[in-house]
Design a protein around this motif. Sequence first.
Motif, mmCIF file in Angstrom:
data_model
loop_
_atom_site.group_PDB
_atom_site.id
_atom_site.type_symbol
_atom_site.label_atom_id
_atom_site.label_comp_id
_atom_site.label_asym_id
_atom_site.label_seq_id
_atom_site.Cartn_x
_atom_site.Cartn_y
_atom_site.Cartn_z
ATOM 1 N N TRP A 154 -9.747 17.246 14.395
ATOM 2 C CA TRP A 154 -9.659 18.282 15.433
ATOM 3 C C TRP A 154 -8.242 18.525 15.941
ATOM 4 C CZ3 TRP A 154 -14.081 20.684 15.509
ATOM 5 C CH2 TRP A 154 -15.276 19.985 15.299
ATOM 6 N N GLY A 155 -7.247 17.901 15.295
ATOM 7 C CA GLY A 155 -5.892 17.914 15.866
ATOM 8 C C GLY A 155 -5.228 19.270 15.894
ATOM 9 N N SER A 156 -5.569 20.151 14.981
ATOM 10 C CA SER A 156 -5.012 21.499 15.012
ATOM 11 C C SER A 156 -6.019 22.372 15.740
ATOM 12 C CB SER A 156 -4.768 21.997 13.592
ATOM 13 O OG SER A 156 -3.799 23.022 13.601
ATOM 14 N N HIS A 157 -5.573 23.510 16.250
ATOM 15 C CA HIS A 157 -6.507 24.335 17.012
ATOM 16 C C HIS A 157 -7.361 25.182 16.064
ATOM 17 C CE1 HIS A 157 -2.907 26.665 16.291
ATOM 18 N NE2 HIS A 157 -3.657 27.738 16.340
ATOM 19 N N GLY A 158 -8.456 25.665 16.595
ATOM 20 C CA GLY A 158 -9.329 26.536 15.798
ATOM 21 C C GLY A 158 -10.424 25.748 15.100
ATOM 22 N N ASP A 159 -11.285 26.490 14.434
ATOM 23 C CA ASP A 159 -12.394 25.882 13.688
ATOM 24 C C ASP A 159 -12.004 25.710 12.227
ATOM 25 O OD1 ASP A 159 -14.578 25.463 15.423
ATOM 26 O OD2 ASP A 159 -14.924 27.631 15.526
ATOM 27 N N TYR A 160 -12.289 24.535 11.702
ATOM 28 C CA TYR A 160 -11.999 24.291 10.278
ATOM 29 C C TYR A 160 -12.662 22.997 9.865
ATOM 30 C CZ TYR A 160 -8.522 21.324 12.561
ATOM 31 O OH TYR A 160 -7.910 20.393 13.366
ATOM 32 N N GLU A 161 -12.673 22.722 8.607
ATOM 33 C CA GLU A 161 -13.139 21.436 8.087
ATOM 34 C C GLU A 161 -11.972 20.775 7.363
ATOM 35 O OE1 GLU A 161 -16.090 19.814 8.282
ATOM 36 O OE2 GLU A 161 -16.952 21.375 9.572
ATOM 37 N N VAL A 162 -11.977 19.452 7.334
ATOM 38 C CA VAL A 162 -10.924 18.752 6.595
ATOM 39 C C VAL A 162 -11.541 17.786 5.592
ATOM 40 C CG1 VAL A 162 -9.241 18.868 8.469
ATOM 41 C CG2 VAL A 162 -10.735 16.881 8.298
ATOM 42 N N ILE A 163 -10.700 17.363 4.661
ATOM 43 C CA ILE A 163 -11.070 16.268 3.755
ATOM 44 C C ILE A 163 -10.085 15.148 4.046
ATOM 45 C CG2 ILE A 163 -11.266 15.488 1.360
ATOM 46 C CD1 ILE A 163 -11.769 18.387 0.536
ATOM 47 N N ALA A 164 -10.620 13.946 4.313
ATOM 48 C CA ALA A 164 -9.753 12.782 4.569
ATOM 49 C C ALA A 164 -10.304 11.560 3.846
ATOM 50 C CB ALA A 164 -9.644 12.512 6.059
ATOM 51 N N LEU A 165 -9.388 10.780 3.262
ATOM 52 C CA LEU A 165 -9.754 9.578 2.508
ATOM 53 C C LEU A 165 -9.136 8.349 3.180
ATOM 54 C CD1 LEU A 165 -8.660 10.983 -0.978
ATOM 55 C CD2 LEU A 165 -10.952 11.054 -0.032
ATOM 56 N N ALA A 166 -9.785 7.191 3.007
ATOM 57 C CA ALA A 166 -9.261 5.967 3.642
ATOM 58 C C ALA A 166 -9.267 4.804 2.651
ATOM 59 C CB ALA A 166 -10.092 5.613 4.867
ATOM 60 N N PRO A 167 -8.093 4.427 2.124
ATOM 61 C CA PRO A 167 -8.028 3.293 1.183
ATOM 62 C C PRO A 167 -8.116 1.945 1.906
ATOM 63 C CG PRO A 167 -5.828 4.200 1.526
ATOM 64 C CD PRO A 167 -6.780 5.058 2.321
ATOM 65 N N ASP A 168 -8.639 0.936 1.214
ATOM 66 C CA ASP A 168 -8.760 -0.394 1.835
ATOM 67 C C ASP A 168 -7.793 -1.415 1.242
ATOM 68 O OD1 ASP A 168 -9.805 -1.197 -0.601
ATOM 69 O OD2 ASP A 168 -11.685 -1.960 0.208
ATOM 70 N N SER A 169 -6.957 -0.977 0.304
ATOM 71 C CA SER A 169 -6.065 -1.915 -0.393
ATOM 72 C C SER A 169 -4.947 -1.124 -1.072
ATOM 73 C CB SER A 169 -6.862 -2.649 -1.480
ATOM 74 O OG SER A 169 -7.348 -1.697 -2.416
ATOM 75 N N PRO A 170 -3.899 -1.817 -1.500
ATOM 76 C CA PRO A 170 -2.867 -1.125 -2.291
ATOM 77 C C PRO A 170 -3.445 -0.473 -3.563
ATOM 78 C CG PRO A 170 -1.986 -3.165 -1.439
ATOM 79 C CD PRO A 170 -3.461 -3.171 -1.096
ATOM 80 N N GLY A 189 0.818 -1.218 0.000
ATOM 81 C CA GLY A 189 0.000 0.000 0.000
ATOM 82 C C GLY A 189 0.847 1.262 0.000
ATOM 83 N N ASN A 190 1.982 1.226 0.704
ATOM 84 C CA ASN A 190 2.831 2.413 0.766
ATOM 85 C C ASN A 190 3.483 2.703 -0.587
ATOM 86 O OD1 ASN A 190 2.227 2.929 3.418
ATOM 87 N ND2 ASN A 190 4.051 1.928 4.244
ATOM 88 N N HIS A 191 4.002 1.678 -1.230
ATOM 89 C CA HIS A 191 4.608 1.883 -2.554
ATOM 90 C C HIS A 191 3.539 2.333 -3.555
ATOM 91 C CE1 HIS A 191 8.761 0.290 -2.037
ATOM 92 N NE2 HIS A 191 8.200 -0.241 -0.970
ATOM 93 N N ALA A 192 2.356 1.765 -3.446
ATOM 94 C CA ALA A 192 1.273 2.148 -4.360
ATOM 95 C C ALA A 192 0.882 3.605 -4.138
ATOM 96 C CB ALA A 192 0.066 1.232 -4.143
ATOM 97 N N CYS A 193 0.894 4.034 -2.875
ATOM 98 C CA CYS A 193 0.588 5.431 -2.548
ATOM 99 C C CYS A 193 1.625 6.351 -3.200
ATOM 100 C CB CYS A 193 0.583 5.589 -1.024
ATOM 101 S SG CYS A 193 0.492 7.282 -0.443
ATOM 102 N N ALA A 194 2.904 5.964 -3.090
ATOM 103 C CA ALA A 194 3.971 6.763 -3.705
ATOM 104 C C ALA A 194 3.766 6.859 -5.219
ATOM 105 C CB ALA A 194 5.336 6.150 -3.392
ATOM 106 N N GLU A 195 3.399 5.734 -5.845
ATOM 107 C CA GLU A 195 3.171 5.761 -7.301
ATOM 108 C C GLU A 195 1.960 6.632 -7.650
ATOM 109 O OE1 GLU A 195 5.053 4.964 -9.759
ATOM 110 O OE2 GLU A 195 6.559 4.132 -8.398
ATOM 111 N N GLY A 196 0.964 6.627 -6.775
ATOM 112 C CA GLY A 196 -0.206 7.495 -6.993
ATOM 113 C C GLY A 196 0.204 8.961 -6.976
ATOM 114 N N ALA A 197 1.047 9.303 -5.998
ATOM 115 C CA ALA A 197 1.511 10.690 -5.892
ATOM 116 C C ALA A 197 2.296 11.091 -7.132
ATOM 117 C CB ALA A 197 2.375 10.851 -4.640
#
Lengths: 386, 189
Positions: free
Chosen positions: A136-152, A17-25
Amino acid sequence: MKADPKNVLTGAHYLDGNHACAEGAIAAGCKFFAGYPITPSTEIAERVSRRFPLLGGVFIQMEDELASMNAILGAAWGGKKTMSCTSGPGFCLMMENFGLGLMLETPTVLVNVQRGGPSTGLPTLPGQADMMQAKWGSHGDYEVIALAPDSPQESFELTIHAFNLSEKYRMPVLIMTDECVGHMTEKVVIPEADQIDLVERRFTKKKPGEAWPYDPADDGGISPMLPVGEGHRFHITGLTHDHRGYPVINAEAHEQNVRHMIDKVVKNADDIIWLEEKDIDDAEVVLMAYGISSRVMQPAIAKARKEGIKVGQIKMVTVWPFPEKRVRELASKVKSLIMVELNCGQMFLEMDRCAAGKCKTGLVGHFGGTVHKPEDIYKAIKESIK
Amino acid sequence: MATTEIRITGFGGQGVILCGYIIGKGASIFHDQHATLTQSFGPEARGSACSAQVVVSGDRILYPYVTAPHVMLAMSHDGYITHKDSMAKDGIILYEKDLVKLEKLGPKQKAFGVPATRIAEELGRKIVLNIVMLGFFAGATDVMPAESLRKAVESSVPEGTEELNLKAFDRGYEYAVKGSKTKAEAEVA
């Protein structure tokens, strides 16, 4: 715009998954990577460091994660597509400057290959317990976008998608993967470059002296950035600022500033949120999960379905923004909603909040260190229909 | 469709992970199966007992880890001892004869030994013992056609070492196919 064939390793590969992520980038056109090695994310940096010299990219091993996060923001303002990767302890150190990235409206991609925590926890084993930190890890109000892959395969595809979202909404985008997916090796099919759609950075068309870094776009959308080296002289700051990028320290400017950051995610939630639903129509119980847990719950769902239990499922490809609208709809239709995740109840809290007492809610949590046993998920399904 | 769980175990440095990688690649890239490789990380995997796990299936693999391996490739005694009790009741153990001292098997379990280190030494490089084991695996099981695994070997080893590695693979394969299974079984303690 299509990917540059030079950057795309078209073909069938056997990658983790890590190598695949690098190739995606790399396929997405990432040309700057700054990072500090940490298990279980290091293979991303390793692959990028080997591939970049052949492709004209810049890889820097920084002194720590604080500097890494800042470097990818700086290089993004320098005009490159940028990325870093880390895991729990490094993610903590990046949080302050992740907030800076949001405040500066900087497109970049940050990958967290989650391990067991808190602190150094379980460096070599999986967890999904940084999900609330992502929000919520940084301080202040904001919204984030986060994705979660299930495979390489998804690590490759979602990394490209993360770059596209970061350019479209001009903000940092998170990939919240985990050690299991990161270190799992499977077949990854990388398509031809002309099959990969990329969102390119929007730069102002105004002349130097006439443009500001946060000028509203002509179409009312996300403001275009200013190119460097073309005579634009501008200032950006983590302080509350106006469209010129200059500090304005008052309540009105702050409201405008923060509202803009929140609105670009909330008002585009339907465009950003990506769910994969199955067997929802007749479902009495719906399981929700993301990343590796969405995959591990499949045998349990299949077993319950075989026994005639009407189970549906939602795989959250995007975990943030949370699919509030969809959960509210489902809560009035189904008997029970269950969140399956490798933590003690994080995204569960969001699901439970949105269900607002309209249906039963349940959690199949796990302290991490491995993935769920399908039997435990199956038991929770049985329990939920009692 | 049938799922086969495979565990490869040995010392860190013997090429245990590469073995798992090649099996997974053979099954998923050069054959029509799905294959998921996971491996042990951390200090325990560097120098002492180390293991790689591959799940091979006709369908998408949903649970990525092995639970009761059907096949074990044992390249060290420590690794064999650590993992023997997790084997499937009808599992097959393929072991390096000179490095593993076989213990009593379950009634339905089978074990076949190969002097992989000696064969590798005859070929001039002890380091290819893992590839001899792969050839032996190809001959002793029907997880995938030997040709698929052979192609995976050829495309995974360092450039310039293909010939040596393919020789090692072929020697392991021949040992499994020509060596009578009855004879191998007779060696079981």
